[in-house]
Motif scaffolding. Structure first.
Motif, PDB file in Angstrom:
ATOM      1  N   ILE A 114      -6.075   1.135  -4.577  1.00  0.00           N
ATOM      2  CA  ILE A 114      -5.439   0.292  -3.557  1.00  0.00           C
ATOM      3  C   ILE A 114      -6.380  -0.835  -3.148  1.00  0.00           C
ATOM      4  O   ILE A 114      -5.978  -2.003  -3.045  1.00  0.00           O
ATOM      5  CB  ILE A 114      -5.021   1.141  -2.344  1.00  0.00           C
ATOM      6  CG1 ILE A 114      -3.906   2.112  -2.733  1.00  0.00           C
ATOM      7  CG2 ILE A 114      -4.575   0.242  -1.193  1.00  0.00           C
ATOM      8  CD1 ILE A 114      -3.522   3.081  -1.638  1.00  0.00           C
ATOM      9  N   VAL A 153      -6.544  -3.573  -5.861  1.00  0.00           N
ATOM     10  CA  VAL A 153      -5.373  -4.454  -5.884  1.00  0.00           C
ATOM     11  C   VAL A 153      -5.432  -5.468  -4.741  1.00  0.00           C
ATOM     12  O   VAL A 153      -5.159  -6.658  -4.923  1.00  0.00           O
ATOM     13  CB  VAL A 153      -4.076  -3.631  -5.833  1.00  0.00           C
ATOM     14  CG1 VAL A 153      -2.867  -4.530  -5.580  1.00  0.00           C
ATOM     15  CG2 VAL A 153      -3.880  -2.855  -7.133  1.00  0.00           C
ATOM     16  N   SER A 200       0.831  -1.212   0.000  1.00  0.00           N
ATOM     17  CA  SER A 200       0.000   0.000   0.000  1.00  0.00           C
ATOM     18  C   SER A 200       0.860   1.254   0.000  1.00  0.00           C
ATOM     19  O   SER A 200       0.525   2.247  -0.659  1.00  0.00           O
ATOM     20  CB  SER A 200      -0.937  -0.004   1.208  1.00  0.00           C
ATOM     21  OG  SER A 200      -1.916  -1.015   1.090  1.00  0.00           O
ATOM     22  N   TRP A 226       3.838   1.518  -1.309  1.00  0.00           N
ATOM     23  CA  TRP A 226       4.374   1.624  -2.667  1.00  0.00           C
ATOM     24  C   TRP A 226       3.351   2.254  -3.602  1.00  0.00           C
ATOM     25  O   TRP A 226       3.659   3.165  -4.378  1.00  0.00           O
ATOM     26  CB  TRP A 226       4.786   0.242  -3.158  1.00  0.00           C
ATOM     27  CG  TRP A 226       5.015   0.144  -4.641  1.00  0.00           C
ATOM     28  CD1 TRP A 226       4.146  -0.350  -5.572  1.00  0.00           C
ATOM     29  CD2 TRP A 226       6.165   0.574  -5.371  1.00  0.00           C
ATOM     30  NE1 TRP A 226       4.677  -0.271  -6.832  1.00  0.00           N
ATOM     31  CE2 TRP A 226       5.923   0.305  -6.739  1.00  0.00           C
ATOM     32  CE3 TRP A 226       7.371   1.160  -5.015  1.00  0.00           C
ATOM     33  CZ2 TRP A 226       6.835   0.586  -7.732  1.00  0.00           C
ATOM     34  CZ3 TRP A 226       8.290   1.435  -6.012  1.00  0.00           C
ATOM     35  CH2 TRP A 226       8.032   1.157  -7.351  1.00  0.00           C
ATOM     36  N   MET A 227       2.117   1.798  -3.535  1.00  0.00           N
ATOM     37  CA  MET A 227       1.070   2.348  -4.402  1.00  0.00           C
ATOM     38  C   MET A 227       0.763   3.797  -4.054  1.00  0.00           C
ATOM     39  O   MET A 227       0.497   4.619  -4.937  1.00  0.00           O
ATOM     40  CB  MET A 227      -0.191   1.491  -4.313  1.00  0.00           C
ATOM     41  CG  MET A 227      -0.052   0.146  -5.006  1.00  0.00           C
ATOM     42  SD  MET A 227      -1.610  -0.772  -5.114  1.00  0.00           S
ATOM     43  CE  MET A 227      -1.789  -1.277  -3.419  1.00  0.00           C
ATOM     44  N   THR A 228       0.820   4.134  -2.772  1.00  0.00           N
ATOM     45  CA  THR A 228       0.616   5.532  -2.371  1.00  0.00           C
ATOM     46  C   THR A 228       1.705   6.415  -2.958  1.00  0.00           C
ATOM     47  O   THR A 228       1.437   7.530  -3.429  1.00  0.00           O
ATOM     48  CB  THR A 228       0.605   5.641  -0.834  1.00  0.00           C
ATOM     49  OG1 THR A 228      -0.463   4.842  -0.320  1.00  0.00           O
ATOM     50  CG2 THR A 228       0.394   7.084  -0.403  1.00  0.00           C
ATOM     51  N   PRO A 260       6.109  -5.056 -10.054  1.00  0.00           N
ATOM     52  CA  PRO A 260       5.731  -3.631 -10.015  1.00  0.00           C
ATOM     53  C   PRO A 260       6.910  -2.691 -10.237  1.00  0.00           C
ATOM     54  O   PRO A 260       6.724  -1.563 -10.710  1.00  0.00           O
ATOM     55  CB  PRO A 260       5.155  -3.454  -8.609  1.00  0.00           C
ATOM     56  CG  PRO A 260       4.802  -4.808  -8.162  1.00  0.00           C
ATOM     57  CD  PRO A 260       5.789  -5.732  -8.796  1.00  0.00           C
ATOM     58  N   GLN A 300       3.142   5.920  -5.698  1.00  0.00           N
ATOM     59  CA  GLN A 300       2.856   6.021  -7.134  1.00  0.00           C
ATOM     60  C   GLN A 300       1.567   6.786  -7.402  1.00  0.00           C
ATOM     61  O   GLN A 300       1.035   6.749  -8.516  1.00  0.00           O
ATOM     62  CB  GLN A 300       2.750   4.618  -7.747  1.00  0.00           C
ATOM     63  CG  GLN A 300       3.903   3.687  -7.439  1.00  0.00           C
ATOM     64  CD  GLN A 300       5.244   4.279  -7.809  1.00  0.00           C
ATOM     65  OE1 GLN A 300       5.453   4.733  -8.932  1.00  0.00           O
ATOM     66  NE2 GLN A 300       6.179   4.285  -6.853  1.00  0.00           N
ATOM     67  N   THR A 346      -1.466   6.264  -6.321  1.00  0.00           N
ATOM     68  CA  THR A 346      -2.664   5.437  -6.456  1.00  0.00           C
ATOM     69  C   THR A 346      -3.661   5.823  -5.376  1.00  0.00           C
ATOM     70  O   THR A 346      -3.309   5.946  -4.208  1.00  0.00           O
ATOM     71  CB  THR A 346      -2.314   3.944  -6.316  1.00  0.00           C
ATOM     72  OG1 THR A 346      -1.281   3.613  -7.245  1.00  0.00           O
ATOM     73  CG2 THR A 346      -3.536   3.075  -6.574  1.00  0.00           C
ATOM     74  N   ILE A 365       0.769  -3.836 -11.713  1.00  0.00           N
ATOM     75  CA  ILE A 365       0.514  -4.031 -10.287  1.00  0.00           C
ATOM     76  C   ILE A 365      -0.600  -5.053 -10.069  1.00  0.00           C
ATOM     77  O   ILE A 365      -0.551  -5.862  -9.142  1.00  0.00           O
ATOM     78  CB  ILE A 365       0.197  -2.682  -9.602  1.00  0.00           C
ATOM     79  CG1 ILE A 365       0.105  -2.860  -8.090  1.00  0.00           C
ATOM     80  CG2 ILE A 365      -1.066  -2.067 -10.158  1.00  0.00           C
ATOM     81  CD1 ILE A 365       1.388  -3.272  -7.432  1.00  0.00           C
TER      82      ILE A 365
END
Length: 398
Positions: free
Chosen positions: A253, A256, A240, A242-244, A298, A246, A248, A307
């Motif tokens: 989130i 995924v 999470s 990592w996605m934040t 990713p 990026q 996202t 992702i």
């Protein structure tokens, strides 16, 4: 003393299995991995570094290590059912308590407690499940895979669908309430799990191992499982975050994590044939290759649907590692040694996973890039796969 193989099978074994799966949902998904969903909000609200954020999952892993050691000592002295029930109840209470305070000391204590008690229940769940179909190799392999795969996947699915959207709506400062949500879901799972364990209860203590475990003969599998502990936890801790990084949003989130949970839940049906076919370390080696690929994807392909593809690959493999080693133990050791062997492997795994979150956080703080931590985790998983492929059947039961 009555051996596990001589125990009568319970009525409605698949319903019993589902209750044990709910226990894994609490002690594995909620107690260990839901933190990865709440981590970005906690980090933002309290201004933590990645090392501080990683420390709380290392604290959980330290508790898990201590719980695994205690379980290994007690499993020949107390009924397995009692260890499972006690660990499950106290884990659910620990999750609820996590939201009651915001200080690092409070959080560390309850993350340790959730790991300690969760290990007692999680490591005994596999022993209980091995009793369900002791004389049917294929159904036993499926049951063990369902326990760890679908049992873990249900928790990831529930938490992934609820927590990111909840925090997106109410903000980072609402993270204590998110722990109440997780704890409440865990408490709801407890009654059925306790019923299932009761169906597998028998008088007296767990069977004591006859003779010493042939540890040297399954050292490659042991090292492979250590590689799993070192590497897998990085993805689930920092996904999470990592996605934040990026950019996202909460919906992305949640999507995924839901896909991840669905893939984990479906994984037993992908792997049951592999488990039934091999008595060696091949299943664990294949699983670790899949986890390594899912962890690195990713970073290698940061744009587009990578992702989601990563979540599918990772999910189809990650919770099959405990199933792979449990199946190896069941196929290669006598029933009297199942509990001791599974507990020993759990200790090795628990020790290795204490390093992953904190080490990954320190690396990310040093390089300024979480992607470096994901790549490092992937390399450790590949090393573990190499060890697992070197494991041959030991056939002590024949």
């Amino acid at each position: 003393m009555m051996s596990d193989r001589s125990l009568p099978a319970p009525d409605r074994p698949w319903l019993v299995l589902f209750g044990l799966m709910l226990g894994v949902t609490v002690t594995n998904s909620f107690a260990r991995f839901a933190y990865g969903l709440i981590l970005p909000a906690m980090k933002t609200d309290m201004g933590w570094t990645y090392a501080q954020a990683g420390w709380l999952n290392t604290a959980n892993a330290l508790g898990y290590l201590a719980g695994a050691v205690v379980t290994m000592v007690l499993i020949g002295r107390m009924p397995v059912t009692r260890l499972f029930n006690f660990g499950l109840l106290t884990t659910a209470l620990s999750l609820l308590a996590t939201g009651w305070g915001t200080g690092m000391e409070w959080q560390s204590f309850w993350r340790i407690a959730a790991g300690f008690f969760g290990a007692m229940s999680f490591s005994t769940a596999g022993v209980l499940t091995a009793r369900l179909f002791a004389d049917d190799v294929r159904r036993s392999a499926l049951a063990i895979a369902l326990l760890f795969g679908t049992g873990g996947g249900m928790g990831i699915l529930l938490a992934g669908a609820a927590v990111p959207l909840f925090l997106g709506r109410y903000g980072a400062e609402a993270w204590p309430t998110a722990w109440y949500v997780i704890g409440g879901l865990g408490a709801a799972c407890v009654p059925w799990a306790l019923w299932s364990a009761g169906k597998l209860h028998h008088p007296g203590t767990a069977s004591v191992a006859s003779g010493r475990l042939p540890l040297r003969r399954f050292l490659p599998l042991t090292f492979g499982y250590a590689g799993f502990g070192l590497g897998y936890i990085v993805y689930l801790t920092f996904l999470s975050a990592w996605m934040t990084e990026q950019a996202t949003g909460p919906v992305g989130i949640a999507l995924v994590w839901v896909v991840l949970g669905l893939a984990i839940s479906a994984s037993p049906f992908l792997w049951r044939g592999v488990f039934a076919r091999f008595d060696s370390g091949v299943p664990l080696g294949l699983v670790l290759i899949g986890i390594a690929l899912g962890s690195a994807l990713p970073v290698i392909l940061p744009a587009g649907p990578a992702i989601l593809i990563s979540a599918v690959i990772f999910g189809l493999c990650v919770f099959m590692s405990p199933g792979a080693v449990t199946h190896f133990v069941r196929r290669n050791l006598p029933p009297e040694q199942w509990g001791a062997a599974v507990s020993l492997l759990t200790v090795v795994f628990a020790l290795s996973q204490t390093v992953g979150p904190l080490g990954a956080g320190l690396l990310a703080d040093r390089t300024g890039n979480l992607g470096d931590s994901l790549i490092a985790a992937s390399l450790l998983l590949l090393a573990g796969a190499g060890c697992a492929f070197a494991q041959r059947p030991i056939n002590t039961t024949t």
